[in-house]
Structures are given as C-alpha cells and as structure tokens.
Design an enzyme around this catalytic site. Structure first.
Site, PDB file in Angstrom:
ATOM      1  N   SER A 235      23.024  28.364   4.442  1.00 54.01           N
ATOM      2  CA  SER A 235      24.393  27.958   4.755  1.00 54.01           C
ATOM      3  C   SER A 235      24.945  28.829   5.866  1.00 54.01           C
ATOM      4  CB  SER A 235      25.288  28.102   3.524  1.00 54.01           C
ATOM      5  OG  SER A 235      25.569  29.479   3.266  1.00 54.01           O
ATOM      6  N   ASP A 236      25.933  28.317   6.588  1.00 50.34           N
ATOM      7  CA  ASP A 236      26.743  29.215   7.401  1.00 50.34           C
ATOM      8  C   ASP A 236      27.519  30.091   6.426  1.00 50.34           C
ATOM      9  OD1 ASP A 236      27.945  30.474   9.524  1.00 50.34           O
ATOM     10  OD2 ASP A 236      28.485  28.621  10.560  1.00 50.34           O
ATOM     11  N   TRP A 237      27.959  31.233   6.901  1.00 47.64           N
ATOM     12  CA  TRP A 237      28.544  32.229   6.004  1.00 47.64           C
ATOM     13  C   TRP A 237      29.903  31.751   5.466  1.00 47.64           C
ATOM     14  CZ3 TRP A 237      24.032  33.149   7.448  1.00 47.64           C
ATOM     15  CH2 TRP A 237      23.334  34.332   7.200  1.00 47.64           C
ATOM     16  N   GLY A 238      29.919  31.329   4.209  1.00 46.38           N
ATOM     17  CA  GLY A 238      31.121  30.778   3.603  1.00 46.38           C
ATOM     18  C   GLY A 238      31.190  29.271   3.670  1.00 46.38           C
ATOM     19  N   GLY A 239      30.054  28.636   3.972  1.00 41.00           N
ATOM     20  CA  GLY A 239      30.038  27.182   4.132  1.00 41.00           C
ATOM     21  C   GLY A 239      29.784  26.393   2.868  1.00 41.00           C
TER      22      GLY A 239
END
Length: 735
Positions: A235-239
């Site tokens: 994931s993108d960070w916090g996605g």
C-alpha cells in the site's frame, strides 16, 4: 513457474504461525514489516527513492536520525530522465539507484512513479515521466531492470489514476474504460510484463467505489488475473482503510505513517477476523507467499535455489545460517556520479536559440552576471518523499564558476526573494501529518506580506540595475520553481511563476535583451515574456551534477539533446483536464476528456501551445530523408535516414507517430509509437529503425472490452516532435 522456489515458499508458509504471518503483512516500523528469525526470514526494508535513497528515520517516529552514513548520490528526477529519450541512460540510472539502495541496506526502493501527467498543476509531476504512456513505459522498463539487477526490488507506483495531490486520499476518479486502458494503465502493464517488476504500490485515491489499495477491480482483476502478476503489492503509506476489503484484495503489505503498528487494518484486526472465521487464513497465506517470492528473487532467503527436493527439510531448518548469494551494493561512488552526470547532460532541453547566442564562448567570456535564486539554491532537500540527503549538489552558479575556472569574473545577485527552509532540522518530518486534510491540497494565490513585497522589490531593483550597468559579456537568468511549488501533497493553483519573476524577467529583457534565460523547474510554467526572450534553456531537477551539466551545455562542451516528454501549454486553462474534464474536482474528479490527454488533445484539436511534446533544439541541424515502411501487419519496420548537416557532433531523437485517417472511432490525430536516439558526427548519415507491432494500431473497444485493430490505411510519421513532422508514409493494416 520456478517449481523449486514455490516448493520452498510453500514449506516456509506451512511452518509459520498465524501471528508470524500477520507480522509479515503489515508495517512493524515506518519502513519495514516483521521478520521471522527462527526461519531465517528477515524484515523487508523499504525506502523512498525516485531521486535517490532517502535519509534514515527512527524506527517508529518521523525523526531524522542525523548520522553521516546516509548521505547518498542525488539522481535526476524522472521528468529529467524521460527528457533524455535514452533507454540506455534509463538503465544505467536504474543501476545507480539499485546499487545505492542495496548499499544502504534497503530491499525495496519505492520507484519509479509512472503516473500520467494529466494536468501541469499536479505537485508530484516532477516525480513522473510523461503525459504519454508509450514514452513512460519505454523509459520505465530499463530503469526497473537496472534497479533489480542490483538485487534490489523496484516498486512501480502509484497504481493507478493517482494524477493529483488534492484530496488524494479520498477523491473518486471517474474515467472511461477506454481512457483507463489506453492512457493510464499501459505503462504499469509494460513494467509488470516486460520489466518484471518485483513490487507494485497501490494508489491513495478511489476508483470504481474502492480505494485503490483495496481494489478488487485493479489489484485482483487487472493486476493479478489479467496480467498474471505474482509479485508483492504494497500500500501507499496510509492507503488502507478497511480490514476485510484489504484482506480480500490483491494487496500483500500494509504500510502507514503512524506508529500504532498493531492497530493497522492488516494487523490485530485481521488476526481477530481470521480467528473468528470471518476471513480465511488462506488469503493471508497468499499474501505471505507473494512477499516470500519477492525475497527469494532478491536472494534474501539463503541458498534455496540450489536445494534439491530431498534436502528441503535440512535447508528450511538451517535457513538462518545459509550462505547468502545476494549481491553487495555500493553508494557514493565515482562511477555513480559519472552516470548521473551523463543523464543530466542529455536531459537539458534547448527551447529557443534565435540569435544562435548559444553556445557561449568560454575563451571570450571575461565577465558574467548570474541572476536568480535558483542559480544558488540547493534543491535536493525538498519535494516530499523525494527529498534526498545528497552527498553534494552542484548548483548552476557553482557549475558555471567551476567551468570558467577563474578566468572570468562571475557576479551573482538573487533577483527575487524566495521561500527557504532549514534542510537539516531534526524536528518531526512533514510525513507524520501527511494523512490529514485529505492527504493533499490545492495551493492558493494569496496576497504578499508587506515585508516580503519590500524584499522582492529590492532584490528586483538590484538585479535590473546590475544588468543595466553593462560591462558583462553575458547575463544569465536562472529562475523557475523550487520544491515549495513542485511538492508532494500540494497542487499548484496555476502555472504562473512564483516570487514576481515575470516582472523581473520583463525588466531584465528591457535593459539586457540578450539575457540567456534558464528555467529550472519540475513542471511547465507560463511565459508571458517568451516573445522577447531570444534564448531559453529548460533544466529539470537534475541531480547532484545538474549544475555541471547545465554549464557544459551553456558553454558548448555538451550539445543539448533533451526533448520534452510533455507539452508546455500557454496556460493550464488550455489543458483538457481543465477545459473539458475536472481538476482537481471535489469528492469526485471527472476525466471527461477521455483519451485526449496532453498532445493527443492539443495536436488533434489544434490548440496553440508554447512548446509541443517531443520538442528540443540542438546546436547542429539534422535532416531527415528516405522514409521507408516495410513488412506486413502486424509487423512493420520503419526506417528513416538522418544526416547531421551542421558543424558540431550531436544526438537526435527520431520520433515515429501513427495516425488513422477517417477512423470510425474518435482517435488522436497521431500517437507516439516508437523512437530512437542517434549519435551523429558532422556530415554523417545514419539510419534510424523502429519496429511497429500490433499494439501500434489498436484502440480499446469498450463494447468488446478488449483492444481491436481497425482495418484500412494508416499514416506513419517521422518527426522531431509531434508538431514538426519531417516525413510521412502510408501502410495498409488488416483488421
């Protein structure tokens, strides 16, 4: 499929407990997941890296560690790399990035970014390559191969439709299936299939009612099922937002910016869901296998590839002590710096040279006036997650003085007052708060504080006075943008130059009309003064040797060969994302322009632009002749002779476009389908050759839901840009 590899992976998964599996599929630190020491499974360590390996942070806090061991080589941005139109340079740049990441102890470098430049206002455009999917894919594939040749995993991002920063965490993208397939997915597909990229990062935004990091449509349907991808998806960070959705999607590893690691969606909440029978453990096993497969490819799991089946028990139990075959890395080497300089040299674009003022004469130059904050600004420290702790950075001012070697007096004045920041502070990094306010915003055109206005007026007056005094052989202005405009998490409100530069440029050209203009930026800017400027050079964020390369181009040590990987419109209001579609939209953003993105819109609709896609001048002249189209569908060989008719050796980018006259469906007038770069001595002629396959003639049929070929006559164009077509031929294509 590698049967031995799969045997080892299956055996390892069978020995893992549920707790161990869960630890492997979510972040247990800001840049790594959990390892399993008893089985010799290490943590997977990641780093941001489109322009070099990012500095180190504390494991659970966005605090810079601040030691001296994380200075690195600073690479040209992806926009700069794409401007070279040189696949070999892309590969060599990739080797630098991969080796430096490996040398820093990283396993995955979070690059490259291949999102399409839909609007010139996107704050992260400098991290991306082009408005064109073909050029993006052709440059990204060798870059990925270079990275992974160093036993470092590349991570192509952000999959998919992440074309703005405003509300990037929540905005729902509305796009036609045809535009998705023809414009926004092809570069990802090429990197997956041809580049064999080891990892993919999901995007923040939403599509088809799902967050992209939890998307059944994109991750399960397109990536896993259609493209048969068996690598790791992070994931993108916090996605990630929902446990069940993430668990049942093609996502393998959840990362975020917060330190509550056990509370991540794919941590304790997922463990409880498995224990309660709500989610099958087999879904977790698939994710772990994908992560282990990546580790195996990087030789992180020991000498398993040499194991025979009957030795499996022995090797599994002794994995922690197995000899590792993984390549060692290196960073801050002279070889890396040379490759970075080579890429920077070919990325610089000569946009205007009406009086043949360039190249400047080193021997005749005795006094130079350099104006502009960007001439003296260190750029590597900004941009968001692309920020780099560079071993050094040659600024334009430094590069010019180094080249002249003390035989000329070089004066400098800033000309305009610009933002500054303390690049070495140890306070909490901006990323700690990056999930707030939708993850990104649109900048505003606010008023200027009186004290700032006073400084701007004073700086401008000083520069204009200095230029008006005369006595200088050359006046060079280095302006543009910095990383307060080209910045993750922020989109620009328009294309206007910041810091009242337009007023400064107008006044400079009044008193010194032969001023050499250098625009230093990561994205296009308005140029209301362009008709008054005789000479214009474009310089991207160009890495640690960027100032060296610029000076060499200005003084003729290097013949410029960069070409624009995107259109420079007159204004953002001319861009199809703004005049037809929406940017940045609200809760939803409508890509109503469809396939007509970038030059596909400007060229087809005959919209005037500042500089067209593919454009770039040289200090010599190239002449095209004898275009041939040989073969039959679906394989054509296109050949064209190119002659250097000037007196200086140079490099020419030969661009091949394909168009379908009288198409039954709406199509762009022409589309880039091939290119090559030639090196030519004065008077030399070489033949450029490009092969066109079936993909060069297809379009996506939304009713049939696959690519089709329309039969009939096609036009093949050879040119120096999309707007400067030198020769054309026809060919017949069967449906």
């Amino acid at each position: 499929m590698d049967n031995r590899r799969e045997m080892v992976i299956n055996e390892l998964v069978s020995r893992l407990t549920l707790d161990e599996k869960i630890s492997m599929i979510h972040g247990t630190g800001l840049f790594h997941n959990g390892g399993v020491e008893r089985l010799g499974i290490p943590e997977l360590v990641m780093s941001d890296g489109p322009m070099g390996v990012r500095n180190d942070f504390e494991d659970a806090h966005w605090m810079v560690i601040g030691n001296s061991d994380d200075y690195v080589s600073y690479l040209p941005s992806n926009s700069a790399l794409a401007s070279t139109w040189n696949r070999e340079l892309a590969y060599e740049t990739g080797t630098v990035l991969g080796e430096e990441a490996r040398g820093r102890g990283k396993d995955v470098i979070l690059a490259p970014g291949v999102n399409i430049k839909r609007s010139p206002l996107c704050g992260r455009n400098f991290e991306y390559m082009s408005e064109d999917p073909y050029l993006t894919g052709e440059m990204a594939v060798p870059l990925v191969k270079g990275v992974q040749g160093a036993d470092t995993a590349a991570c192509v991002k952000h999959f998919a439709l992440n074309n703005q920063e405003t509300e990037r965490l929540w905005v729902e993208v509305k796009v036609s299936e045809r535009a998705l397939r023809e414009i926004y997915l092809p570069a990802f597909e090429k990197v997956v299939k041809e580049g064999q990229v080891y990892s993919v990062m999901g995007a923040y935004n939403r599509y088809n009612g799902e967050h992209c990091c939890e998307s059944k449509t994109l991750l399960n349907g397109v990536l896993r099922e259609e493209w048969k991808y068996d690598g790791m998806v992070v994931s993108d960070w916090g996605g990630v937002h929902l446990t069940k959705e993430a668990a049942t999607s093609g996502l393998d590893l959840e990362m975020s910016v917060t330190d509550n690691f056990d509370e991540y969606c794919m941590a304790e909440p997922l463990k409880k869901a498995v224990e309660n029978g709500e989610i099958a453990e087999e879904l977790i096993n698939k994710k772990v296998k994908n992560i282990l497969r990546l580790m195996y490819r990087l030789h992180m799991l020991g000498k398993y590839e040499n194991a025979a089946a009957d030795e499996n028990e022995k090797l599994i139990s002794g994995a922690a002590t197995c000899k590792v075959l993984r390549k060692p890395g290196s960073y801050n080497t002279p070889e890396h710096r040379q490759k970075i300089l080579d890429a920077a040299r070919e990325s610089i674009i000569l946009l205007k040279n009406e009086k043949n003022q360039l190249p400047l004469s080193q021997e005749k130059t005795k006094r130079v006036l350099v104006i502009g904050d960007n001439a003296n600004r260190i750029q590597s420290y900004g941009g968001g997650s692309a920020e780099i702790k560079a071993l050094y950075e040659i600024t334009p001012l430094l590069g010019i003085k180094m080249l002249l070697g003390g035989n000329a007096k070089v004066d400098f004045v800033p000309g305009y007052y610009a933002d500054n920041f303390d690049h070495m502070n140890t306070e909490t990094n901006w990323q700690a708060d990056s999930l707030e306010n939708g993850g990104g915003s649109m900048g505003e055109n606010g008023g200027v504080a009186p004290e700032i206005l006073e400084k701007q007026n004073a700086y401008r007056a000083e520069a204009v006075k200095k230029a008006a005094e005369g006595g200088y052989d050359t006046v060079i202005f280095v302006g543009g943008q910095n990383h307060f405009q080209d910045l993750e998490g922020h989109d620009r409100p328009d294309m206007k130059l910041p810091y009242a530069q337009d007023k400064l440029i107008e006044e400079l050209l009044e008193v010194a009309p032969d001023t050499v203009m250098v625009m230093f930026s990561g994205s296009p800017v308005e140029m209301p003064w362009i008709s008054k400027a005789h000479t214009l050079v474009w310089n991207w964020f160009n890495g640690m040797e960027g100032g060296t390369a610029l000076a060499e181009v200005l003084f003729g040590k290097v013949n410029p060969s960069g070409h624009l990987p995107e259109t420079f419109p007159v204004s953002h209001l001319d861009c199809s994302a703004h005049c037809i579609g929406q940017f940045p939209g609200g809760k939803t953003v409508d890509y109503a322009e469809g396939i007509f993105v970038g030059y596909r819109y400007y060229d087809t609709r005959q919209v005037p632009v500042l500089f067209p896609f593919g454009y770039g001048l040289s200090y010599t002249e190239f002449v095209y002749s004898n275009l041939r189209v040989e073969g039959t569908y679906p394989h054509f060989k296109v050949s064209v002779d190119v002659t250097n008719a000037g007196t200086m050796a140079g490099k020419e980018v030969v661009q091949i476009y394909v168009g379908k006259p009288d198409s039954a469906v709406e199509r762009a007038m022409k589309e880039l389908r091939g290119f090559t770069k030639l090196i030519l001595a004065p008077g030399e002629t070489k033949t450029a050759e490009v092969t066109l396959d079936k993909a060069a003639f297809t379009y996506f049929d939304e009713n049939l839901r696959h690519f089709v070929t329309e039969p009939g006559e096609y036009k093949i164009f050879a040119g120096k840009s999309v707007a400067e077509i030198c020769l054309g031929e026809s060919c017949e294509v069967e449906g």
